[in-house]
Write a protein that holds these residues in place. Structure first.
Motif, short mmCIF file in Angstrom:
data_model
loop_
_atom_site.label_atom_id
_atom_site.label_comp_id
_atom_site.label_asym_id
_atom_site.label_seq_id
_atom_site.Cartn_x
_atom_site.Cartn_y
_atom_site.Cartn_z
N LEU A 268 39.52 5.69 22.02
CA LEU A 268 39.42 6.72 21.01
C LEU A 268 40.84 7.27 20.42
N PHE A 269 41.41 7.45 21.37
CA PHE A 269 43.09 7.79 21.05
C PHE A 269 43.54 6.71 20.01
N ALA B 36 45.20 4.85 14.59
CA ALA B 36 44.94 3.86 13.47
C ALA B 36 44.50 4.43 12.34
N ALA B 37 43.42 5.24 12.31
CA ALA B 37 42.85 5.88 11.33
C ALA B 37 43.61 6.66 10.52
N LEU B 38 44.47 7.59 11.29
CA LEU B 38 45.37 8.60 10.72
C LEU B 38 46.64 7.68 9.85
N GLY C 137 46.31 4.62 8.59
CA GLY C 137 45.87 4.17 7.56
C GLY C 137 45.73 5.27 6.39
N TRP C 138 45.15 6.64 6.92
CA TRP C 138 45.13 7.47 5.82
C TRP C 138 46.52 7.80 5.38
N ASP C 139 47.38 7.89 5.75
CA ASP C 139 48.85 8.07 5.39
C ASP C 139 49.34 6.89 4.44
N VAL C 140 49.07 5.73 4.95
CA VAL C 140 49.32 4.74 4.00
C VAL C 140 48.71 4.79 2.58
#
Length: 105
Positions: free
Chosen positions: A83-84, A89-91, A93-96
């Motif tokens: 989960l971590f 990875a999702a955060l 990706g969101w930043d990029v």
């Protein structure tokens, strides 16, 4: 006394066909991948690369190493680590994506 200890260590090392896993490696395996996942991974890799069958542990041996004590906390830690990693990875990706969509100043 020292000589007898070294000779017993040498005889125990030569008695097994494969070296025993140390506690750190065994725990790292337990917390990384479950026995069912290892079996699926082993089947996939063995079908793609036959050399894996020679070097990798058999799924039954892996299961014996990993699940010597059925401990619910191991699967809980494994799930929380996944989960971590997915959240990180999702955060990222969101930043990029947000940086690319942000207008240039």
């Amino acid at each position: 006394m020292v000589q007898s200890a070294s000779s017993s260590a040498a005889s125990s090392a030569s008695s097994g066909s494969r070296p025993q896993l140390d506690a750190v490696t065994r725990n790292a395996l337990r917390y990384t991948i479950s026995a069912k996942e290892y079996e699926l991974l082993h089947q996939y890799l063995a079908s793609r690369a036959p050399s894996v069958q020679k070097r990798a542990l058999l799924p039954r041996r892996y299961e014996a190493i990993v699940e010597s004590k059925h401990d619910a906390s191991v699967s809980t830690v494994r799930a929380s680590l996944r989960l971590f990693a997915m959240t990180y990875a999702a955060l990222k990706g969101w930043d990029v994506i947000s940086r690319r969509l942000r207008p240039a100043r």
